[in-house]
Design an enzyme around this catalytic site. Structure first.
Site, PDB file in Angstrom:
ATOM      1  N   LEU A  28       0.966  -1.191   0.219  1.00  0.00           N
ATOM      2  CA  LEU A  28      -0.046  -0.010  -0.050  1.00  0.00           C
ATOM      3  C   LEU A  28       0.895   1.163  -0.034  1.00  0.00           C
ATOM      4  CD1 LEU A  28      -2.383  -1.549   2.636  1.00  0.00           C
ATOM      5  CD2 LEU A  28      -3.015  -1.222   0.280  1.00  0.00           C
TER       6      LEU A  28
ATOM      7  N   THR B 152       6.357   0.918   2.071  1.00  0.00           N
ATOM      8  CA  THR B 152       7.449   1.221   2.799  1.00  0.00           C
ATOM      9  C   THR B 152       6.686   2.360   3.545  1.00  0.00           C
ATOM     10  OG1 THR B 152       8.651   1.300   1.005  1.00  0.00           O
ATOM     11  CG2 THR B 152       9.404   2.932   2.418  1.00  0.00           C
TER      12      THR B 152
ATOM     13  N   LYS C  77      15.393  -0.005   5.156  1.00  0.00           N
ATOM     14  CA  LYS C  77      14.821   0.383   3.960  1.00  0.00           C
ATOM     15  C   LYS C  77      15.345   2.032   3.604  1.00  0.00           C
ATOM     16  CE  LYS C  77      12.015   1.184   0.165  1.00  0.00           C
ATOM     17  NZ  LYS C  77      12.466   0.599  -1.203  1.00  0.00           N
TER      18      LYS C  77
ATOM     19  N   LYS D 244       8.673  10.969  -0.292  1.00  0.00           N
ATOM     20  CA  LYS D 244       8.014  10.249   0.784  1.00  0.00           C
ATOM     21  C   LYS D 244       9.170   9.476   1.712  1.00  0.00           C
ATOM     22  CE  LYS D 244       6.231   5.876   1.073  1.00  0.00           C
ATOM     23  NZ  LYS D 244       5.381   4.886   1.092  1.00  0.00           N
TER      24      LYS D 244
HETATM   25  P1  NAD Z   1       0.623   2.338  -6.240  1.00  0.00           P
HETATM   26  O1  NAD Z   1       0.105   3.620  -5.681  1.00  0.00           O
HETATM   27  O2  NAD Z   1       1.039   2.207  -7.626  1.00  0.00           O
HETATM   28  O3  NAD Z   1      -0.097   1.212  -5.494  1.00  0.00           O
HETATM   29  C1  NAD Z   1      -0.679   1.236  -4.307  1.00  0.00           C
HETATM   30  C2  NAD Z   1      -2.043   0.366  -4.412  1.00  0.00           C
HETATM   31  O4  NAD Z   1      -2.625   0.419  -3.260  1.00  0.00           O
HETATM   32  C3  NAD Z   1      -3.166   1.179  -5.426  1.00  0.00           C
HETATM   33  O5  NAD Z   1      -3.535   0.026  -6.397  1.00  0.00           O
HETATM   34  C4  NAD Z   1      -4.219   1.653  -4.557  1.00  0.00           C
HETATM   35  O6  NAD Z   1      -5.416   1.701  -5.106  1.00  0.00           O
HETATM   36  C5  NAD Z   1      -4.101   0.452  -3.338  1.00  0.00           C
HETATM   37  N1  NAD Z   1      -4.701   1.047  -2.160  1.00  0.00           N
HETATM   38  C6  NAD Z   1      -4.915   2.181  -1.812  1.00  0.00           C
HETATM   39  N2  NAD Z   1      -5.622   1.946  -0.595  1.00  0.00           N
HETATM   40  C7  NAD Z   1      -6.137   1.025  -0.377  1.00  0.00           C
HETATM   41  C8  NAD Z   1      -6.712   0.306   0.402  1.00  0.00           C
HETATM   42  N3  NAD Z   1      -7.379   0.791   1.662  1.00  0.00           N
HETATM   43  N4  NAD Z   1      -7.212  -1.041   0.311  1.00  0.00           N
HETATM   44  C9  NAD Z   1      -6.833  -1.893  -0.843  1.00  0.00           C
HETATM   45  N5  NAD Z   1      -5.860  -1.138  -1.642  1.00  0.00           N
HETATM   46  C10 NAD Z   1      -5.838   0.127  -1.549  1.00  0.00           C
HETATM   47  O7  NAD Z   1       2.212   2.379  -5.353  1.00  0.00           O
HETATM   48  P2  NAD Z   1       3.331   1.333  -5.581  1.00  0.00           P
HETATM   49  O8  NAD Z   1       4.352   2.152  -6.485  1.00  0.00           O
HETATM   50  O9  NAD Z   1       2.668  -0.054  -6.008  1.00  0.00           O
HETATM   51  O10 NAD Z   1       4.128   1.226  -4.066  1.00  0.00           O
HETATM   52  C11 NAD Z   1       3.385   0.703  -2.840  1.00  0.00           C
HETATM   53  C12 NAD Z   1       4.667   0.593  -1.771  1.00  0.00           C
HETATM   54  O11 NAD Z   1       5.815   0.233  -2.207  1.00  0.00           O
HETATM   55  C13 NAD Z   1       4.713   2.059  -1.308  1.00  0.00           C
HETATM   56  O12 NAD Z   1       4.969   2.037   0.172  1.00  0.00           O
HETATM   57  C14 NAD Z   1       6.115   2.459  -1.950  1.00  0.00           C
HETATM   58  O13 NAD Z   1       6.760   3.558  -1.283  1.00  0.00           O
HETATM   59  C15 NAD Z   1       6.877   0.931  -1.988  1.00  0.00           C
HETATM   60  N6  NAD Z   1       7.903   0.968  -3.169  1.00  0.00           N
HETATM   61  C16 NAD Z   1       7.534   1.410  -4.338  1.00  0.00           C
HETATM   62  C17 NAD Z   1       8.533   1.171  -5.264  1.00  0.00           C
HETATM   63  C18 NAD Z   1       8.231   1.483  -6.762  1.00  0.00           C
HETATM   64  O14 NAD Z   1       9.194   1.488  -7.508  1.00  0.00           O
HETATM   65  N7  NAD Z   1       7.132   1.749  -7.345  1.00  0.00           N
HETATM   66  C19 NAD Z   1       9.661   0.715  -5.031  1.00  0.00           C
HETATM   67  C20 NAD Z   1       9.941   0.110  -3.791  1.00  0.00           C
HETATM   68  C21 NAD Z   1       8.966   0.360  -2.796  1.00  0.00           C
END
Ligand code: NAD
Length: 295
Positions: free
Chosen positions: A65, A96, A171, A246
């Site tokens: 999330l 994260t 992290k 963030k």
């Molecule tokens: P994203 O915004 O693409 O995906 C998050 C998903 O969570 C969305 O589909 C959203 O609709 C869903 N969501 C939100 N609230 C919700 C709820 N209450 N119930 C169910 N689903 C819900 O984000 P992301 O890029 O996939 O990143 C997710 C996590 O991973 C973050 O914490 C980010 O910091 C971390 N992260 C991202 C990357 C990257 O390269 N994108 C790399 C490492 C870590």
């Protein structure tokens, strides 16, 4: 194969969930965005439209999330994961978030006698697609051993950083260093270019000298130096500047709690904030080169 519930099917969660399906797990998915969860139906996953429906029969629950507020909303409360999961369900949060939020959710899980680990990832969307993520785990060693076979379907490296919240601390230490490193790399390349050097030639020299680093060698921020890097495709895709901002904020939060000196992390946060305020939040974080070089 275990029954797994996967909640949060965004840029990272969707490819991670697809790798679990490919590995033969029975998967139930949930996302608040209906199109995100429905895209899994043709792949053979069960699609749930509430959190209780997603997790009530799962042996393992994985969440991916955006932030700590989302994680607390999904885990806590009458219709949250903790109240809805079976007594023997293993919980894995790969979002994260702040270490203190991870610890708060872990304490709440303990009152339900549920095993939980924080398992944030490194490796980005390409690592999520390839199943080559690095998992940085906080929580009990026994809970990590329960999780390991599932994590191995999505990642190649699994580290145990310590107790609950330790995965998040490790992290953000890594990402603070990465944010600083990217700015420093952009600054050095900009200085060279403004003094008449070719950015690819300069990058080649530094890559064999003492300034070498990951941002320069694997993820070069200068367009045209590295074909596969986001810089060479208009900074589209990759790891968003707003996500880097963030993580730099989480690092400052942790530094505040421990009264640690993080002057470079603090400056990096300010520069990424400015870069995002300039409308670049969705661009890959290496686009911060534009802030330094002027374009
Ligand atoms: P994203 O915004 O693409 O995906 C998050 C998903 O969570 C969305 O589909 C959203 O609709 C869903 N969501 C939100 N609230 C919700 C709820 N209450 N119930 C169910 N689903 C819900 O984000 P992301 O890029 O996939 O990143 C997710 C996590 O991973 C973050 O914490 C980010 O910091 C971390 N992260 C991202 C990357 C990257 O390269 N994108 C790399 C490492 C870590």
């Amino acid at each position: 194969m275990q029954r797994i519930a996967f909640l949060g099917l965004g840029n990272m969660g969707a490819p991670m969930a697809r790798n679990l399906l490919k590995a033969g797990h029975r998967l139930t998915v949930f996302d608040i965005v209906a199109s995100a969860r429905e895209s899994f139906r043709p792949l053979g996953a069960a699609v749930a439209s509430t959190i209780p429906a997603a997790v009530s029969d799962a042996e393992v629950v994985i969440t991916m999330l955006p932030s700590g507020d989302h994680v607390k909303a999904v885990y806590l409360g009458d219709t949250g994961i903790l109240a809805s999961a079976r007594a023997d369900t293993l919980l894995i949060d790969s979002s994260t978030i702040a270490a203190e939020d991870a610890r708060a959710v872990a304490s709440a899980a303990a009152t339900y006698h549920l095993d939980i680990i924080d398992a944030p990832v490194s490796g980005g969307t390409s690592g999520a697609e390839a199943g080559s993520l690095t998992f940085i785990v906080g929580g009990a060693a026994a809970a990590l051993e329960r999780a390991r076979p599932v994590l191995e379907k999505m990642g190649k490296n699994i580290f145990h950083a310590g107790d609950s919240g330790a995965g998040q601390v490790a992290k953000i230490c890594n990402n603070m260093l990465l944010g600083i490193q990217m700015l420093a790399t952009a600054e050095a390349l900009s200085l060279g270019v403004e003094n008449g050097l070719d950015p690819a030639t300069l990058s080649g020299i530094i890559a064999k000298s003492s300034g070498r680093n990951w941002a320069l060698e694997v993820y070069n921020p200068w367009p045209g130096v590295m074909e596969a890097a986001p810089a060479s495709r208009g900074y589209v895709g990759g790891f968003g500047s707003e996500l880097m901002l963030k993580d730099l904020g989480l690092a400052q939060q942790a530094a505040g709690a421990s009264r640690s000196l993080t002057p470079l992390g603090s400056l990096a946060q300010q520069l990424y904030r400015l870069h995002c305020q300039n409308g670049n939040g969705k661009l890959d974080f290496s686009s911060v080169k534009m802030l330094i070089a002027g374009s």
